[in-house]
Scaffold this motif. Structure first.
Motif, PDB file in Angstrom:
ATOM      1  N   HIS A 285     -44.092  32.160 -25.564  1.00 50.05           N
ATOM      2  CA  HIS A 285     -45.419  31.910 -26.130  1.00 50.05           C
ATOM      3  C   HIS A 285     -45.464  30.620 -26.958  1.00 50.05           C
ATOM      4  N   GLY A 286     -44.410  29.866 -26.888  1.00 52.28           N
ATOM      5  CA  GLY A 286     -44.357  28.602 -27.615  1.00 52.28           C
ATOM      6  C   GLY A 286     -43.285  27.723 -27.022  1.00 52.28           C
ATOM      7  N   THR A 287     -43.211  26.537 -27.532  1.00 53.47           N
ATOM      8  CA  THR A 287     -42.212  25.596 -27.032  1.00 53.47           C
ATOM      9  C   THR A 287     -41.178  25.329 -28.102  1.00 53.47           C
ATOM     10  N   LEU A 288     -40.059  24.778 -27.661  1.00 53.76           N
ATOM     11  CA  LEU A 288     -39.013  24.394 -28.608  1.00 53.76           C
ATOM     12  C   LEU A 288     -39.514  23.291 -29.528  1.00 53.76           C
ATOM     13  N   ALA A 289     -40.364  22.410 -29.016  1.00 50.42           N
ATOM     14  CA  ALA A 289     -40.933  21.339 -29.848  1.00 50.42           C
ATOM     15  C   ALA A 289     -41.804  21.914 -30.952  1.00 50.42           C
ATOM     16  N   ALA A 290     -42.612  22.923 -30.581  1.00 48.98           N
ATOM     17  CA  ALA A 290     -43.476  23.556 -31.586  1.00 48.98           C
ATOM     18  C   ALA A 290     -42.643  24.237 -32.655  1.00 48.98           C
ATOM     19  N   GLU A 291     -41.577  24.917 -32.224  1.00 44.78           N
ATOM     20  CA  GLU A 291     -40.702  25.572 -33.195  1.00 44.78           C
ATOM     21  C   GLU A 291     -40.080  24.545 -34.135  1.00 44.78           C
ATOM     22  N   THR A 292     -39.646  23.426 -33.591  1.00 46.09           N
ATOM     23  CA  THR A 292     -39.019  22.379 -34.403  1.00 46.09           C
ATOM     24  C   THR A 292     -39.986  21.840 -35.449  1.00 46.09           C
ATOM     25  N   VAL A 293     -41.202  21.516 -35.041  1.00 44.05           N
ATOM     26  CA  VAL A 293     -42.151  20.919 -35.973  1.00 44.05           C
ATOM     27  C   VAL A 293     -42.574  21.909 -37.053  1.00 44.05           C
ATOM     28  N   VAL A 294     -42.740  23.182 -36.673  1.00 44.66           N
ATOM     29  CA  VAL A 294     -43.132  24.186 -37.665  1.00 44.66           C
ATOM     30  C   VAL A 294     -42.034  24.393 -38.693  1.00 44.66           C
ATOM     31  N   LEU A 295     -40.800  24.487 -38.223  1.00 43.55           N
ATOM     32  CA  LEU A 295     -39.684  24.690 -39.144  1.00 43.55           C
ATOM     33  C   LEU A 295     -39.562  23.510 -40.115  1.00 43.55           C
ATOM     34  N   THR A 296     -39.668  22.308 -39.589  1.00 44.65           N
ATOM     35  CA  THR A 296     -39.522  21.117 -40.437  1.00 44.65           C
ATOM     36  C   THR A 296     -40.675  20.985 -41.422  1.00 44.65           C
ATOM     37  N   SER A 297     -41.899  21.176 -40.940  1.00 47.14           N
ATOM     38  CA  SER A 297     -43.076  20.994 -41.803  1.00 47.14           C
ATOM     39  C   SER A 297     -43.191  22.103 -42.835  1.00 47.14           C
ATOM     40  N   ALA A 298     -42.812  23.324 -42.461  1.00 44.49           N
ATOM     41  CA  ALA A 298     -42.895  24.437 -43.413  1.00 44.49           C
ATOM     42  C   ALA A 298     -42.006  24.179 -44.623  1.00 44.49           C
ATOM     43  N   TRP A 299     -40.804  23.720 -44.373  1.00 45.97           N
ATOM     44  CA  TRP A 299     -39.925  23.400 -45.504  1.00 45.97           C
ATOM     45  C   TRP A 299     -40.472  22.222 -46.312  1.00 45.97           C
ATOM     46  N   SER A 300     -41.105  21.262 -45.653  1.00 45.04           N
ATOM     47  CA  SER A 300     -41.672  20.100 -46.351  1.00 45.04           C
ATOM     48  C   SER A 300     -42.741  20.514 -47.354  1.00 45.04           C
ATOM     49  N   VAL A 301     -43.491  21.561 -47.031  1.00 43.91           N
ATOM     50  CA  VAL A 301     -44.520  22.042 -47.958  1.00 43.91           C
ATOM     51  C   VAL A 301     -43.886  22.484 -49.274  1.00 43.91           C
ATOM     52  N   PHE A 302     -42.824  23.293 -49.186  1.00 44.69           N
ATOM     53  CA  PHE A 302     -42.153  23.768 -50.400  1.00 44.69           C
ATOM     54  C   PHE A 302     -41.479  22.613 -51.148  1.00 44.69           C
ATOM     55  N   ALA A 303     -40.875  21.700 -50.387  1.00 44.57           N
ATOM     56  CA  ALA A 303     -40.195  20.572 -51.036  1.00 44.57           C
ATOM     57  C   ALA A 303     -41.181  19.691 -51.788  1.00 44.57           C
ATOM     58  N   ALA A 304     -42.392  19.522 -51.235  1.00 44.95           N
ATOM     59  CA  ALA A 304     -43.370  18.631 -51.850  1.00 44.95           C
ATOM     60  C   ALA A 304     -43.976  19.221 -53.112  1.00 44.95           C
ATOM     61  N   ILE A 305     -44.211  20.520 -53.129  1.00 42.46           N
ATOM     62  CA  ILE A 305     -44.958  21.126 -54.227  1.00 42.46           C
ATOM     63  C   ILE A 305     -44.065  21.813 -55.254  1.00 42.46           C
ATOM     64  N   GLY A 306     -42.768  21.858 -54.998  1.00 42.90           N
ATOM     65  CA  GLY A 306     -41.902  22.681 -55.832  1.00 42.90           C
ATOM     66  C   GLY A 306     -41.588  22.133 -57.210  1.00 42.90           C
ATOM     67  N   GLY A 307     -41.591  20.811 -57.398  1.00 40.36           N
ATOM     68  CA  GLY A 307     -41.189  20.253 -58.689  1.00 40.36           C
ATOM     69  C   GLY A 307     -42.196  20.513 -59.789  1.00 40.36           C
ATOM     70  N   THR A 308     -41.717  20.567 -61.031  1.00 46.74           N
ATOM     71  CA  THR A 308     -42.605  20.810 -62.179  1.00 46.74           C
ATOM     72  C   THR A 308     -42.496  19.719 -63.238  1.00 46.74           C
ATOM     73  N   TYR A 309     -41.846  18.589 -62.908  1.00 42.18           N
ATOM     74  CA  TYR A 309     -41.684  17.537 -63.915  1.00 42.18           C
ATOM     75  C   TYR A 309     -43.032  17.008 -64.378  1.00 42.18           C
ATOM     76  N   ASP A 310     -44.006  16.946 -63.452  1.00 47.99           N
ATOM     77  CA  ASP A 310     -45.312  16.397 -63.831  1.00 47.99           C
ATOM     78  C   ASP A 310     -45.929  17.184 -64.973  1.00 47.99           C
ATOM     79  N   ALA A 311     -45.777  18.517 -64.938  1.00 47.22           N
ATOM     80  CA  ALA A 311     -46.348  19.348 -65.999  1.00 47.22           C
ATOM     81  C   ALA A 311     -45.689  19.050 -67.332  1.00 47.22           C
TER      82      ALA A 311
END
Length: 633
Positions: A285-311
């Protein structure tokens, strides 16, 4: 208390201080850096898709070449952006903070008087607004401003990564994004709590560091050992350390425990995403390319928003901005309440001062100065320092002002200089209120040696030339030599390794330290230099306290002769050195108690005669160098 939103807006308004080119370049680098993860995910997916589509084909990798090149460019670009980011960030950081401190200095210097600056609350505000960080919780305006820009860029990165995820599997967007923001909220709450606890203990931290410095200081080390204070010192330091660190350690434990919740908020959504996409791909129901992009982008979301230094950066910069705002309101109100200068007589104008900068001083007579019922009390104080004070400083006169400590002599000097404004009465120069002349124009006519004179870490030449009332710091060498000779500085200059060009501070190359008496000679030379370049009134407030009586008498004689073209006001506790003054006034409780020549006052047999007799007896007994005003009965 300024709202958080208002503080954030004020911080964002600081970016013009960095300069628009630097701000634009830094913003562009941030945008590129936060978009690169999404671009990398897309490029990776394209490579995998090409290889997957042409699997088994002899030239499969050739079909993947274009996206592979793009992927390589994205990875190299990330490194280049990271390398370029730091120097640009450093320039922006330095410019914003430097401009803030310059603005603070101009604000403090903009008040015509120093009454407000002497208030402890204003001094505390200046210290807080100066943004001189000594601990990790004290942040600067640049920290707050730049962290906001970084936060905006990170939100943009989250949006880009979420869009990439949505392209391949839209239902995963809330599964990833919502927990990411919840994890950020938890981490932000715990770290801000820890931050505030640590900041509340800054006073204890400073005490701990102070006693630690005392323990290793040679000067204090002598008394510590003589009086056996080693154990006391260690116990006191540890008390302050524990008062600060005990709450901090407890907060550390809470932050550590919150990491488990954050880990769950990150692990569970990623596990759901990875498992769901993996199972879908395995069942066709999906492709290996789709799996790759989802895995990479999902982690990028957490990496981008995780820091609290700005606060923490905004939290740390908030006291700085609040202190500056309050200071601006206090000092601006004081400045606006000051009288606007009226058109000044030609004698006091800038043009006149400039035109006569090279003219002989004796052609510009000193004004007649009158204190007319002057009263003064400090703000928020019921104690009267000066009480209806009235007297004259006559042109070309040598006037001595004497009195005990607290009589009001230094306050009188500051009012004469326009550094304090009288709470009643006025001071006039040739009949014009000095406030109407304008502070700058009036002060060009003054040369004052204060008791707490400043030891500038400049060369001897620069220290003396600071007295130029016309602003001319390139006066002829013979004027400098004359001022040095008449102040008694010439002998010390002959012993300096670089003469006039020797820095008067050990902190500078080839610099030297001067004794207290030598520094007084430097300051006296500065005052005489001011008279040589246009000042008409010379005020000497305890100018020779570090000199013995005989040397003081000789220096005073030279000063009186050298400054004959100006009015001279001498304030001294040593009555033996003022006896040759044209007139002596005795200040007592803010009023003129006695006035006359030395002989007249002695003949009167009043308070001045009593003080003179006491000092003369002490001088004969050898106490001349330790006599202080406060010791007189």
């Amino acid at each position: 208390m300024t709202s958080s939103l208002a503080i954030r807006i004020k911080l964002l308004k600081l970016f013009p201080d960095a300069g628009y080119p630097i701000t634009t370049l830094y913003a562009a680098l941030l945008v590129i850096s936060v978009l690169l993860p999404a671009a990398t995910a897309l490029a990776t997916a394209a490579v995998v898709s090409r290889i997957e589509a042409h699997a088994g084909h002899p030239g499969a990798f050739s079909f993947a070449a274009p996206p592979l090149i793009f992927l390589a460019a994205a990875l190299v670009g990330a490194q280049l952006v990271a390398a370029a980011n730091w120097p640009v960030l450093d320039v922006a950081y330095s410019r914003i903070n430097a401009t803030h401190r310059e603005r603070l200095a101009l604000l403090a210097l903009g008040t015509p008087t120093i009454t407000e600056l002497e208030r402890p609350h204003v001094q505390d505000l200046i210290k807080a607004a100066s943004a001189e960080s000594t601990t990790w919780v004290e942040k600067t305006p640049a920290d707050g401003a730049l962290s906001q820009l970084q936060l905006i860029a990170r939100y943009l990165g989250v949006a880009a990564s979420a869009l990439v995820v949505a392209r391949f599997s839209w239902w995963l967007v809330p599964v990833i994004v919502v927990p990411a923001f919840v994890a950020r909220a938890v981490g932000r709450r715990e770290w801000l709590s820890h931050f505030r606890i640590w900041r509340r203990g800054i006073a204890e931290n400073r005490q701990f560091r102070y006693w630690g410095n005392v323990a290793t200081s040679p000067a204090e080390g002598k008394e510590l050992r003589i009086f056996g204070l080693e154990d006391w010192l260690v116990a006191r330091g540890q008390r302050h350390m524990r008062a600060h660190l005990d709450p901090t350690f407890a907060s550390h434990h809470r932050v550590a425990r919150s990491k488990w919740l954050i880990a769950i908020l990150i692990f569970v959504p990623l596990a759901v995403a990875f498992t769901g996409v993996g199972l879908a791909t395995a069942h066709g129901h999906g492709t290996l390319a789709a799996e790759t992009v989802v895995l990479t982008s999902a982690w990028s979301v957490f990496a981008a928003i995780g820091g609290t230094y700005d606060a923490m950066a905004i939290e740390g910069a908030t006291p700085v901005m609040e202190a500056y705002d309050e200071l601006e309101q206090l000092l601006a109100a004081r400045l606006h309440s000051s009288r606007s200068p009226a058109p000044a007589p030609a004698f006091f104008s800038t043009a006149a001062a400039t035109a006569t900068a090279t003219a002989a001083p004796e052609h510009r007579p000193a004004p007649l100065v009158r204190f007319e019922g002057v009263g003064f009390a400090y703000p928020d104080s019921t104690r009267t320092i000066l009480d209806a004070l009235s007297f004259e400083i006559r042109p070309g006169e040598l006037l001595a002002v004497v009195g005990l400590n607290g009589a009001g002599k230094s306050t009188m000097t500051k009012i004469l200089a326009g550094l304090y404004e009288p709470t009643e009465g006025r001071v006039t120069a040739d009949g014009v209120d000095i406030r109407d002349l304008g502070h700058a124009a009036w002060r060009r006519q003054l040369s004052i040696v204060f008791q707490d004179f400043v030891k500038y870490p400049l060369t001897a030449r620069e220290n003396v030339q600071l007295g130029a009332s016309t602003g001319d710091t390139h006066a002829a060498q013979d004027v400098l030599e004359s001022a040095a000779r008449d102040s008694g500085l010439i002998d010390a200059l002959d012993r300096l390794p670089l003469g006039w060009d020797t820095p008067l501070s050990k902190s500078r190359e080839h610099g030297v330290d001067l004794s207290g008496g030598q520094w007084q000679q430097v300051v006296l030379a500065r005052a005489l230099f001011a008279v040589r370049t246009g000042a008409r009134i010379l005020v000497l407030d305890e100018p020779t306290a570090h000199l013995d009586v005989r040397t003081e008498f000789e220096v005073f004689q030279r000063l009186a002769d050298a400054a004959s073209e100006a009015s001279v006001v001498l304030i001294s506790h040593r009555l033996s050195t003022v006896r040759q003054a044209d007139r002596i006034v005795l200040l007592d409780a803010g009023r003129i108690a006695e006035s006359g020549s030395h002989d007249e006052l002695i003949a009167r047999g009043g308070r001045y005669a009593e003080m003179f007799a006491i000092q003369a007896e002490r001088f004969v007994r050898g106490y001349q160098d330790v006599l202080e005003q406060g010791e007189l009965p």
